[in-house]
Design an enzyme around this catalytic site. Structure first.
Site, mmCIF file in Angstrom:
data_model
loop_
_atom_site.group_PDB
_atom_site.id
_atom_site.type_symbol
_atom_site.label_atom_id
_atom_site.label_comp_id
_atom_site.label_asym_id
_atom_site.label_seq_id
_atom_site.Cartn_x
_atom_site.Cartn_y
_atom_site.Cartn_z
ATOM 1 N N ALA A 33 0.802 -1.223 0.000
ATOM 2 C CA ALA A 33 0.000 0.000 0.000
ATOM 3 C C ALA A 33 0.845 1.288 0.000
ATOM 4 C CB ALA A 33 -0.935 -0.017 1.207
ATOM 5 N N ILE A 112 -4.871 -3.359 -4.275
ATOM 6 C CA ILE A 112 -6.166 -3.664 -4.862
ATOM 7 C C ILE A 112 -6.691 -2.471 -5.652
ATOM 8 C CG2 ILE A 112 -6.795 -5.324 -3.055
ATOM 9 C CD1 ILE A 112 -8.248 -2.984 -1.624
ATOM 10 N N ASP A 113 -5.809 -1.485 -5.881
ATOM 11 C CA ASP A 113 -6.270 -0.188 -6.398
ATOM 12 C C ASP A 113 -6.149 -0.052 -7.914
ATOM 13 O OD1 ASP A 113 -3.503 0.204 -6.743
ATOM 14 O OD2 ASP A 113 -3.320 1.370 -4.901
ATOM 15 N N HIS A 130 -4.099 -10.010 -3.697
ATOM 16 C CA HIS A 130 -5.281 -9.733 -2.870
ATOM 17 C C HIS A 130 -6.449 -9.214 -3.696
ATOM 18 C CE1 HIS A 130 -2.394 -9.337 0.807
ATOM 19 N NE2 HIS A 130 -2.617 -10.582 0.466
ATOM 20 N N CYS A 138 -19.095 -12.786 -8.782
ATOM 21 C CA CYS A 138 -20.072 -13.666 -8.125
ATOM 22 C C CYS A 138 -19.317 -14.802 -7.432
ATOM 23 C CB CYS A 138 -21.034 -14.246 -9.169
ATOM 24 S SG CYS A 138 -22.122 -15.505 -8.453
ATOM 25 N N CYS A 141 -20.718 -18.342 -9.390
ATOM 26 C CA CYS A 141 -20.386 -18.705 -10.781
ATOM 27 C C CYS A 141 -19.155 -17.966 -11.306
ATOM 28 C CB CYS A 141 -21.583 -18.463 -11.705
ATOM 29 S SG CYS A 141 -21.925 -16.719 -12.030
ATOM 30 N N CYS A 163 -26.092 -12.069 -8.110
ATOM 31 C CA CYS A 163 -25.645 -12.248 -9.494
ATOM 32 C C CYS A 163 -26.842 -12.347 -10.450
ATOM 33 C CB CYS A 163 -24.817 -13.529 -9.570
ATOM 34 S SG CYS A 163 -24.179 -13.887 -11.205
ATOM 35 N N ASP A 246 11.501 7.928 0.871
ATOM 36 C CA ASP A 246 10.178 8.094 0.280
ATOM 37 C C ASP A 246 10.166 7.360 -1.070
ATOM 38 O OD1 ASP A 246 7.558 9.438 -0.248
ATOM 39 O OD2 ASP A 246 8.744 10.278 -1.894
ATOM 40 N N ILE A 247 9.178 6.516 -1.255
ATOM 41 C CA ILE A 247 9.170 5.613 -2.414
ATOM 42 C C ILE A 247 9.248 6.366 -3.744
ATOM 43 C CG2 ILE A 247 7.680 4.017 -3.713
ATOM 44 C CD1 ILE A 247 6.669 3.153 -0.820
#
Ligand code: NAD
Length: 262
Positions: A33, A112-113, A130, A138, A141, A163, A246-247
């Protein structure tokens, strides 16, 4: 290159990471994150995190109760609104540059972004451990559901979505606590860390299992392990290089200055 971003306790410099990247041919980036905070997506564990304000809903509770499902959807839409319009940051773009240079073997992400995909990284390089919060699926299915119609219906009826095809429960395509890990993503991640020469773990506290094992497996398989994170992680002691910078700043410096060995 002036290395202003490091704080005490870090080992190695941006220059060290830059030359490692230049020498490596099969780089795997493992992201958490922290790579998305500069884009306005809050991380999970930093103080004041909105993700921690309410207890995460475990998978078994989601499937067991209609009321819990309604609560989960209401919370999801609230969180989605908090980072709507987020764009890839310098870290995402740096990883994309590694791919453009043909040096990125895979990107394993806990995020997940969808911001790695939004940066233009080819889908076949992206391994999402993740899941992805930008669509739903669904549980019965597997059919994909888009969030706009799901939300419109939820807001109109107050009912947890079902669904259209089979009536099964629809859930955000993210992996909840207690939900099984996606088999194909896990298989691809194992394959990637078996064959990489450099693993860079970026913006993860490296405490969420089983995801956090992948950098350690890469190291065990002979890759050099670099960690870029502003706080210590449990894998720092086995890393070859730890940058507490800092990334965005670190990763941009790396790709702006790297000279790839032919
Ligand atoms: P985490 O919140 O546990 O750790 C993030 C780390 O990044 C922290 O150690 C923090 O100090 C560091 N960090 C934050 N911003 C930084 C910056 N600009 N520069 C350097 N370091 C920075 O996140 P995690 O390890 O990915 O685990 C959290 C879980 O929550 C994951 O499973 C993930 O699926 C989920 N999550 C995802 C998102 C997202 O998709 N962006 C956001 C929140 C939570």
């Amino acid at each position: 290159m002036v290395n202003t971003d490091l704080t005490s306790g870090a080992t190695g410099t941006v220059q060290d990471l830059t030359s490692l990247v230049g020498r490596s041919r099969r780089i795997v980036a493992f992201t958490g994150a922290g790579i998305s905070t500069e884009c306005g997506v809050p991380d999970f564990r930093s103080p004041g995190s909105p993700w921690m304000r309410t207890r995460p809903i475990p998978f078994d509770e989601f499937v067991a109760s209609d009321a819990v499902r309604r609560r989960a959807w209401a919370h999801k839409f609230e969180m989605d609104d908090s980072w709507r319009g987020a764009k890839p940051g310098r870290g995402h773009l740096a990883i994309r540059r590694l791919a453009d240079e043909g040096r990125l073997a895979a990107l394993i992400t806990q995020n997940i972004d969808n911001l790695h995909q939004d940066s233009g990284l080819p889908a076949d390089l992206v391994i999402e451990l993740h899941g992805n919060a930008t669509y739903a699926g669904c549980l019965a299915c597997g059919m994909r559901h888009e969030l706009v119609p799901v939300r419109a219906r939820f807001e109109a009826t107050g009912e947890a979505p079902a669904c259209d095809a089979c009536g099964g429960m629809v859930k955000s395509a993210t992996v909840s606590f207690g939900q099984s890990m996606p088999e194909e993503a896990m298989r691809r991640a194992h394959e990637a860390v078996a064959a990489c020469d450099l693993m860079i773990a970026i913006g993860s506290s490296l405490v969420v299992q089983p995801a956090a094992r992948f950098p350690a497996i890469a190291k065990k398989n002979g890759a050099v392990l670099a960690i870029v994170n502003r706080e210590p992680t449990p894998l720092d002691p086995i890393a070859d290089i730890v940058l507490r910078g800092d990334i965005g700043t670190v990763m941009q410096q790396v790709v702006d200055n790297v000279r790839f060995a032919s």
